[in-house]
Write an enzyme that holds these catalytic residues in place. Structure first.
Site, PDB file in Angstrom:
ATOM      1  CB  VAL A 177      -0.965  -0.001   1.219  1.00 43.80           C
ATOM      2  CG1 VAL A 177      -1.838   1.249   1.212  1.00 43.80           C
ATOM      3  CG2 VAL A 177      -1.835  -1.254   1.222  1.00 43.80           C
ATOM      4  NE  ARG A 215       9.986  -5.242   8.369  1.00 43.44           N
ATOM      5  CZ  ARG A 215       9.197  -6.257   8.143  1.00 43.44           C
ATOM      6  NH1 ARG A 215       8.934  -7.102   9.105  1.00 43.44           N
ATOM      7  NH2 ARG A 215       8.638  -6.467   6.966  1.00 43.44           N
ATOM      8  CD  GLU A 258     -13.829   4.832   3.490  1.00 46.05           C
ATOM      9  OE1 GLU A 258     -14.472   5.811   3.889  1.00 46.05           O
ATOM     10  OE2 GLU A 258     -14.318   3.686   3.439  1.00 46.05           O
ATOM     11  CB  VAL A 314     -13.695  -1.699   6.420  1.00 48.69           C
ATOM     12  CG1 VAL A 314     -14.768  -2.737   6.082  1.00 48.69           C
ATOM     13  CG2 VAL A 314     -13.390  -1.718   7.906  1.00 48.69           C
ATOM     14  N   GLY A 359     -11.007  -1.948   1.328  1.00 50.12           N
ATOM     15  CA  GLY A 359     -10.054  -1.303   0.414  1.00 50.12           C
ATOM     16  C   GLY A 359     -10.534  -0.004  -0.188  1.00 50.12           C
ATOM     17  CE  LYS A 370     -10.795  -6.190   5.751  1.00 52.48           C
ATOM     18  NZ  LYS A 370     -10.545  -7.072   4.604  1.00 52.48           N
TER      19      LYS A 370
HETATM   20  N1  LIG Z   1      -2.299  -4.992   0.909  1.00 48.47           N
HETATM   21  C1  LIG Z   1      -3.594  -4.726   0.807  1.00 48.47           C
HETATM   22  O1  LIG Z   1      -4.235  -5.040  -0.201  1.00 48.47           O
HETATM   23  C2  LIG Z   1      -4.316  -4.037   1.935  1.00 48.47           C
HETATM   24  C3  LIG Z   1      -5.689  -3.740   1.796  1.00 48.47           C
HETATM   25  C4  LIG Z   1      -6.352  -3.063   2.821  1.00 48.47           C
HETATM   26  C5  LIG Z   1      -5.664  -2.732   3.973  1.00 48.47           C
HETATM   27  N2  LIG Z   1      -4.341  -3.082   4.092  1.00 48.47           N
HETATM   28  C6  LIG Z   1      -3.663  -2.724   5.334  1.00 48.47           C
HETATM   29  O2  LIG Z   1      -2.595  -1.846   5.034  1.00 48.47           O
HETATM   30  C7  LIG Z   1      -1.533  -2.066   5.927  1.00 48.47           C
HETATM   31  C8  LIG Z   1      -0.260  -2.321   5.132  1.00 48.47           C
HETATM   32  O3  LIG Z   1      -0.424  -3.465   4.321  1.00 48.47           O
HETATM   33  P1  LIG Z   1       0.643  -3.846   3.187  1.00 48.47           P
HETATM   34  O4  LIG Z   1       0.015  -4.960   2.430  1.00 48.47           O
HETATM   35  O5  LIG Z   1       1.080  -2.649   2.470  1.00 48.47           O
HETATM   36  O6  LIG Z   1       1.835  -4.423   4.090  1.00 48.47           O
HETATM   37  P2  LIG Z   1       3.319  -4.791   3.606  1.00 48.47           P
HETATM   38  O7  LIG Z   1       3.398  -4.911   2.142  1.00 48.47           O
HETATM   39  O8  LIG Z   1       3.736  -5.965   4.448  1.00 48.47           O
HETATM   40  O9  LIG Z   1       4.190  -3.514   4.036  1.00 48.47           O
HETATM   41  C9  LIG Z   1       4.481  -3.235   5.378  1.00 48.47           C
HETATM   42  C10 LIG Z   1       5.511  -2.110   5.398  1.00 48.47           C
HETATM   43  O10 LIG Z   1       5.751  -1.754   6.761  1.00 48.47           O
HETATM   44  C11 LIG Z   1       7.166  -1.688   6.959  1.00 48.47           C
HETATM   45  N3  LIG Z   1       7.435  -2.039   8.357  1.00 48.47           N
HETATM   46  C12 LIG Z   1       7.194  -3.204   8.998  1.00 48.47           C
HETATM   47  N4  LIG Z   1       7.562  -3.112  10.288  1.00 48.47           N
HETATM   48  C13 LIG Z   1       8.037  -1.864  10.454  1.00 48.47           C
HETATM   49  C14 LIG Z   1       8.582  -1.162  11.558  1.00 48.47           C
HETATM   50  N5  LIG Z   1       8.702  -1.750  12.745  1.00 48.47           N
HETATM   51  N6  LIG Z   1       8.978   0.115  11.373  1.00 48.47           N
HETATM   52  C15 LIG Z   1       8.873   0.712  10.162  1.00 48.47           C
HETATM   53  N7  LIG Z   1       8.363   0.098   9.081  1.00 48.47           N
HETATM   54  C16 LIG Z   1       7.959  -1.177   9.227  1.00 48.47           C
HETATM   55  C17 LIG Z   1       7.772  -2.667   6.006  1.00 48.47           C
HETATM   56  O11 LIG Z   1       9.118  -2.307   5.769  1.00 48.47           O
HETATM   57  P3  LIG Z   1      10.049  -3.112   4.728  1.00 48.47           P
HETATM   58  O12 LIG Z   1       9.437  -2.869   3.388  1.00 48.47           O
HETATM   59  O13 LIG Z   1      11.360  -2.454   4.845  1.00 48.47           O
HETATM   60  O14 LIG Z   1      10.004  -4.527   5.158  1.00 48.47           O
HETATM   61  C18 LIG Z   1       6.857  -2.476   4.790  1.00 48.47           C
HETATM   62  O15 LIG Z   1       7.330  -1.417   4.004  1.00 48.47           O
HETATM   63  C19 LIG Z   1      -1.978  -3.196   6.848  1.00 48.47           C
HETATM   64  O16 LIG Z   1      -2.569  -2.667   8.018  1.00 48.47           O
HETATM   65  C20 LIG Z   1      -3.024  -3.916   6.038  1.00 48.47           C
HETATM   66  O17 LIG Z   1      -3.970  -4.592   6.830  1.00 48.47           O
HETATM   67  C21 LIG Z   1      -3.659  -3.705   3.094  1.00 48.47           C
END
Ligand SMILES: NC(=O)c1ccc[n+]([C@@H]2O[C@H](COP(=O)([O-])OP(=O)(O)OC[C@H]3O[C@@H](n4cnc5c(N)ncnc54)[C@H](OP(=O)(O)O)[C@@H]3O)[C@@H](O)[C@H]2O)c1
Length: 437
Positions: free
Chosen positions: A21, A52, A133, A136, A138, A209
């Protein structure tokens, strides 16, 4: 006259996380910088991006990257956008941001469903905004309509498909007749299910959600622990086939209902479980990884929200919408909606929640079977809406669809029926949603 103030001080944003995201948030902020400036009334400037592993992020200017998320939150920023996910360190970081008066935009459903009250209290204490927003469904604008557009109405029910992975699996099982295990394997290969699919298939994601939706719809604090949760691992090909024969489809539903008791007292029922819905219901046509949420309100009637419930760009769209709203509030003054939990309705235990069951039985081909089964339903005060007996000999089967009854009574009925000597096997038991049969 335009609100644009080209010379207004920039709104400085700390981005926490730059994964699926976050990467799209950075891209959209960059590509739409001019439009966003015009819409907000001031430039939106990324002050830093906490991750990270900085080496992994070659697309982000090196001077913006940091591993010190707490330091970034503590720096001279106006808004904190959190797309890390999980409870910690997100909770500590966002509490620190809100306590120091910085507005927060987050996509973190798990955090809000568990610690929403604490975050809202911190936001209220400092007068900061808390928008979520993207947490829940997307890209689908859903929380703002519940929080704002429907604030003058009385919502009676929110029922939706809020998890794309499970919807992909159930849609595929419906299309191919394959088993749950086979379909999960295919979904994993295609990238629709994670290597560890527990959060999705066991209903944890949908339950978080549902808690958020129920809290907004019923002005009541509902946490993930309040949500009755059943996943899809026990849905069999026979369940899906049985639904098909009845003109129904099996969906994993998040259901938030206002329940009015016989004495007029109100409570809310919040649950996630697989259910059969009529193929004519708008949710039955939602296939693959799409999400849809059906809202019923007293004055508005029925509303349907449909679209992409996940993915980097769709989710970033919702994050950016929130970012524009909180940035505008910073520029022109004022706040978005606060937590509204004044109704404080009790959450009804699942056993006392009115539901309907579909029960499919393998029975002995003998006279009197139907009356023995019907007697068990009557004993538990469960009235039968549809009964169908078919086949002969080894293939004899009985399908019963009930009227609405307390879930606990329906469960005891099924347990007792399973022990009847005339019942060879309980082939399928599933709740039924949609219109009364
Ligand atoms: N993906 C979806 O389709 C989607 C849809 C709706 C909601 N969400 C929500 O959006 C959020 C993010 O999802 P995502 O899919 O984008 O996750 P993701 O791809 O796993 O990305 C997580 C990011 O957080 C960073 N991170 C992890 N631990 C950290 C820390 N301690 N300090 C600083 N940065 C840290 C990671 O760094 P690195 O890159 O360096 O590892 C990575 O850049 C979640 O809450 C998820 O539930 C996601």
């Amino acid at each position: 006259m335009s609100e644009r103030k080209p010379d207004a001080a920039p709104v400085r944003v700390a981005l926490l996380g730059c994964g699926t995201v976050g990467t799209e948030v950075v891209r959209l902020l960059h590509e739409q910088a001019d439009d966003l400036t015009a819409r907000v009334g001031a430039p939106v400037e990324v002050a830093g991006v906490a991750v990270r592993r900085p080496n992994k992020h070659r697309d982000v200017p090196a001077e913006l990257l940091t591993t010190d998320a707490a330091g970034l939150v503590d720096s001279d920023v106006d808004v904190v956008v959190e797309v890390i996910g999980g409870i910690e360190p997100a909770r500590t970081l966002l509490l620190a941001a809100l306590r120091s008066g910085k507005s927060v935009v987050t996509a973190n459903k798990a955090l809000l469903a568990e610690h929403g009250a604490e975050l809202f209290e911190a936001a209220d204490a400092s007068g900061a905004d808390l928008y979520f927003e993207a947490a829940v469904a997307g890209a689908i604008p859903l929380l703002r309509p519940l929080r704002e557009s429907l604030a003058g109405d009385r919502i009676t029910r929110v029922m939706g498909i809020v998890n794309g992975t499970t919807n992909f699996i159930l849609s595929a099982m419906d299309g191919t007749g394959a088993s749950y295990a086979e379909t999960l394997e295919e979904a994993t290969q295609l990238g629709y299910a994670e290597a560890d699919p527990t959060a999705d298939v066991d209903g944890f994601d949908a339950a978080a959600k549902a808690a958020i939706l129920a809290s907004l719809a019923f002005h009541t604090r509902v946490t993930a622990a309040d949500v009755h949760r059943e996943g899809i691992a026990s849905v069999t090909a026979s369940d899906v086939a049985a639904a098909r024969e009845l003109g129904r489809a099996v969906k994993l539903l998040a259901i938030c209902e206002r329940v009015v008791g016989e004495d007029g007292s109100e409570s809310v029922s919040v649950r996630v479980h697989p259910a059969m819905i009529p193929r004519s219901h708008p949710l039955a046509g939602v296939n693959g990884a799409f999400n849809a949420v059906f809202v019923e309100a007293e004055a508005a009637g029925q509303l349907m929200f449909y679209g992409q419930g996940a993915g980097g760009a769709p989710t970033a769209s919702a994050v950016l919408g929130d970012l524009v709203a909180v940035a505008r509030n910073r520029v022109v003054g004022g706040r978005g909606p606060r937590e509204s939990a004044y109704a404080d309705l009790p959450v009804r235990p699942m056993g006392q929640t009115p539901t309907r069951y579909h029960v499919s039985l393998d029975v002995a081909d003998r006279s009197g079977v139907l009356s023995q089964v019907a007697a068990v339903f009557a004993e538990h005060d469960v009235s039968i809406a549809v009964v169908r007996q078919q086949g002969r000999g080894e293939d004899a089967s009985l399908v019963v669809v009930t009227h609405s009854a307390q879930d606990a009574a329906l469960r005891s009925t099924v347990d007792k029926i399973a022990g009847l000597p005339v019942v060879r096997e309980v082939v399928s038991v599933m709740r039924v949603e949609g219109e009364e049969p």
